[in-house]
Design an enzyme around this catalytic site. Sequence first.
Site: not given
Ligand SMILES: NC(=O)c1ccc[n+]([C@@H]2O[C@H](COP(=O)([O-])OP(=O)(O)OC[C@H]3O[C@@H](n4cnc5c(N)ncnc54)[C@H](OP(=O)(O)O)[C@@H]3O)[C@@H](O)[C@H]2O)c1
Length: 318
Positions: A66, A143, A156, A160
């Site tokens: 975490d 991002s 957010y 970032k």
């Molecule tokens: N999806 C998009 O459009 C997008 C675009 C640009 C950047 N991003 C970035 O990409 C990264 C991954 O996001 P994603 O799109 O793959 O979404 P996601 O599927 O929601 O993945 C986010 C991950 O972060 C984990 N997380 C949250 N709080 C945490 C903590 N305290 N300690 C450890 N893990 C934690 C979540 O775990 P839990 O399941 O336990 O909550 C999940 O595994 C993020 O940094 C996000 O800002 C996403």
Amino acid sequence: MDRTVVLITGCSSGIGLHLALRLASDPSHSFKVYATLRDLSTQGPLWEAAQSQGCPPGSLETLQLDVQDADSVAAARARVTEGRVDVLVCNAGRGLLGPLEEHSEDDVGSVLDVNVVGTVRMLQAFLPDMKRRRSGRILVTGSMGGLMGLPFNAVYCASKFAIEGLCESLAVLLLPFGVHLSLIECGPVRTAFQEKVQHGPGVALDGVDTQTRDLFSHFQRHLEQVFCRTAQDPEDVTEVFLTALRAPRPALRYYSSDRLLPLVQLRLADPSGCSYVAAMHRAVFSDEPVESRDSAPKESGSGELAGPELDTPPGAPQ
Ligand SMILES: NC(=O)c1ccc[n+]([C@@H]2O[C@H](COP(=O)([O-])OP(=O)(O)OC[C@H]3O[C@@H](n4cnc5c(N)ncnc54)[C@H](OP(=O)(O)O)[C@@H]3O)[C@@H](O)[C@H]2O)c1
């Protein structure tokens, strides 16, 4: 030959999960992946996918981590049996959507703690050893929300943007250490991020003025359109991580899609910020459907960059 030891945060879903699978199933068999999750009870989908993709035994291990808890970071580091991490991927993150005045202090604090302080905790835990060994790579999931401000995503984006400053500052320092840090700047990606985002659709907006409420509804519709039209699959985005990982001299920034670049350039081209603010407002809040704006005339003052490319990605919050 020693395998490359990779540790990734946030592997319960999305980009982290797909990157862990991609590396663990790489035909070269050259990676040992520690996929870390905040809550190990959510590791089912990762193992199911690992099985169906044929990840070889020993290529993938899960650890509880975490990023909000320094003890859990230290415990995960201690369980890396190779005694070193060659590639650290700081990917864990969460979103916060809605009018700023609706966010509780706890919500704001927790997004900043995960996205910013959590990344700092990871770097503090793993960077000193990389510096000592004069070797290592760090990939951080960046991002478009870290490159430009987006309405209803202020906190957010603040988190970032902070990551940009953190990483850029470290990259300057790290040049003589043989440690490379890269940001993988992602546009919208089809993951669970939207579902897990705090204050997604359905949020109560009792304390918010009518105009802001209307603009938020407008924004949510726009966001849906943008996601339908431009979101990438996580599998495609993981290839950008691979490019950074394999580059002999990695750049500070990689982009998951060229669509982001005109907006980045627009911000730089007018340092006053006026062109960007006007163009983004028009792109998000104009009543025209996204499709019909592809042939719209360019906004005065926003130069060459307010064309179709600008219309595509701006509403997406990530
Ligand atoms: N999806 C998009 O459009 C997008 C675009 C640009 C950047 N991003 C970035 O990409 C990264 C991954 O996001 P994603 O799109 O793959 O979404 P996601 O599927 O929601 O993945 C986010 C991950 O972060 C984990 N997380 C949250 N709080 C945490 C903590 N305290 N300690 C450890 N893990 C934690 C979540 O775990 P839990 O399941 O336990 O909550 C999940 O595994 C993020 O940094 C996000 O800002 C996403």
